[in-house]
Write an enzyme that holds these catalytic residues in place. Structure first.
Site, PDB file in Angstrom:
ATOM      1  N   ASP A 145       0.852  -1.187   0.000  1.00  0.00           N
ATOM      2  CA  ASP A 145       0.000   0.000   0.000  1.00  0.00           C
ATOM      3  C   ASP A 145       0.889   1.239   0.000  1.00  0.00           C
ATOM      4  OD1 ASP A 145      -2.380   1.418   0.042  1.00  0.00           O
ATOM      5  OD2 ASP A 145      -2.583   1.342   2.221  1.00  0.00           O
TER       6      ASP A 145
ATOM      7  N   GLU B 236      -6.478   5.285  -8.490  1.00  0.00           N
ATOM      8  CA  GLU B 236      -7.728   5.838  -7.972  1.00  0.00           C
ATOM      9  C   GLU B 236      -8.290   6.968  -8.824  1.00  0.00           C
ATOM     10  OE1 GLU B 236      -9.705   6.767  -3.629  1.00  0.00           O
ATOM     11  OE2 GLU B 236      -7.776   5.766  -3.872  1.00  0.00           O
TER      12      GLU B 236
ATOM     13  N   LYS C  55      -9.722   2.309  -8.836  1.00  0.00           N
ATOM     14  CA  LYS C  55     -10.115   2.445  -7.434  1.00  0.00           C
ATOM     15  C   LYS C  55     -11.183   3.531  -7.323  1.00  0.00           C
ATOM     16  CE  LYS C  55      -7.483   2.178  -3.127  1.00  0.00           C
ATOM     17  NZ  LYS C  55      -6.208   2.614  -2.520  1.00  0.00           N
TER      18      LYS C  55
ATOM     19  N   THR D 146     -13.216   1.076  -2.769  1.00  0.00           N
ATOM     20  CA  THR D 146     -12.468   1.393  -1.558  1.00  0.00           C
ATOM     21  C   THR D 146     -13.299   2.188  -0.564  1.00  0.00           C
ATOM     22  OG1 THR D 146     -10.329   2.226  -0.789  1.00  0.00           O
ATOM     23  CG2 THR D 146     -11.460   3.529  -2.468  1.00  0.00           C
TER      24      THR D 146
ATOM     25  N   PHE E 205     -11.812  -1.214   5.301  1.00  0.00           N
ATOM     26  CA  PHE E 205     -10.798  -0.605   6.144  1.00  0.00           C
ATOM     27  C   PHE E 205     -10.881  -1.130   7.576  1.00  0.00           C
ATOM     28  CE2 PHE E 205      -9.339   3.454   3.808  1.00  0.00           C
ATOM     29  CZ  PHE E 205      -9.347   2.794   2.591  1.00  0.00           C
TER      30      PHE E 205
END
Length: 324
Positions: free
Chosen positions: A29, A101, A137, A161, A183
């Site tokens: 990440d 993203e 994303k 996400t 998350f």
């Protein structure tokens, strides 16, 4: 695209990281290419905050300069090209997916999200990189999930996400998302503050419990969407999710796992989930919005995540504008 079931219950390895690699696909990440080279993950994920941090590092100045030259004075084009430049470099290192993203400011605009995703894929194509290597994303608002539904039908794979709730996770699966990023740490942050506690035992961590519940729901109802735990605060949260399809981990925590010899035991089991009693969730728009309304944590953390990503996009845009 379901992950293969690994039946080894416990591994003997030199490090916790090596043991985890036998049970879950490990993802880096970060936008820092050197960190990705160090840890040799299968996939890599980026976001606007990570790209911003990497873009101001001197060693990546060439990627910034190339994007500025390509953009010819247009900030939006330059920003898209910059994200793709970083992603393209990362594809040279990892064998699997690279997540790029969409602009967080498009999170409530389905059509604009679709258009931006198509543009990102086109930019990758110009660099000789096929869409099979890229995950687009998208923030898991209702509008973002509907964009994912359209894109997946076009063969553009998506990583949904900023997932903090079952409502989001189920809607993403029913939209056909290739992968979701629920998350962990941000849920724990909210719960710590709300309950006035200093922390949780790993098995009682509300973020761990949330991801475990989503994983079990997917396996119970046969959803093929990959579950990739994200946003970790400590290595114990990660180890507690051993067996999750994928785990995306920041370099600082990858280092701690590499240095650790803590035992790693498989905690998530697809076969066990299939026989678990889990109530099916209605993923209609009205029920999605109601469930989010009733979940203060998910509503607040989703909004905060979008705001923070948008703020880092603006910071990076300002840097780009100063160089144009």
């Amino acid at each position: 695209m379901s992950e293969p079931e690994n039946k080894k219950q416990k591994t003997e390895a030199k490090s916790a990281l090596e043991a985890l690699k036998a049970l879950s696909v490990i993802v880096a990440d970060t936008g820092d290419i050197q960190s990705i080279q160090q840890f040799k993950p299968t996939d890599a994920t980026t976001n606007p905050s990570l790209i911003y941090k990497a873009a101001v590092m001197p060693e990546y100045n060439k990627l910034v300069e190339d994007a500025i030259a390509y953009g010819k004075g247009d900030v939006e084009t330059t920003m898209d090209k910059l994200a793709v430049n970083f992603g393209a470099e990362i594809t040279k290192i990892v064998p699997g997916f690279v997540s790029t993203e969409v602009d967080a400011r498009l999170s409530f605009d389905t059509e604009a999200t679709i258009a931006k995703a198509r543009r990102i894929i086109e930019l990758y194509k110009e660099m000789g990189i096929g869409k099979s290597r890229i995950l687009i994303k998208i923030a898991s608002t209702w509008e973002g999930i509907q964009a994912c539904k359209v894109l997946e039908k076009e063969g553009i794979t998506c990583n949904c996400t900023l997932i903090f709730s079952n409502a989001q996770a189920v809607a993403c699966a029913e939209a056909g998302a290739t992968l979701i990023s629920p998350f962990v740490g941000r849920i724990m942050d909210w719960k710590k503050k709300a309950l006035g506690v200093d922390g949780f035992a790993p098995a009682e961590d509300p973020g761990v419990i949330s991801v475990t519940g989503i994983y079990n729901y997917y396996k119970k109802y046969g959803h093929e969407t990959i579950v990739m735990g994200a946003s970790f605060r400590n290595k114990e949260e990660i180890i507690e999710l051993a067996g999750c399809d994928r785990l995306t981990i920041a370099p600082a925590l990858l280092e701690k796992l590499e240095a650790s010899t803590d035992p790693v035991i498989k905690k998530l089991h697809a076969s066990a989930a299939e026989s678990t009693e889990i109530e099916k969730i209605d993923a209609s728009e009205s029920n999605f919005r109601w469930m989010m309304n009733e979940d203060a944590m998910a509503t607040e953390k989703l909004a905060e995540g979008i705001r923070n990503f948008a703020a880092d996009i603006v910071k990076l845009e300002n840097i780009i504008k100063s160089k144009i």
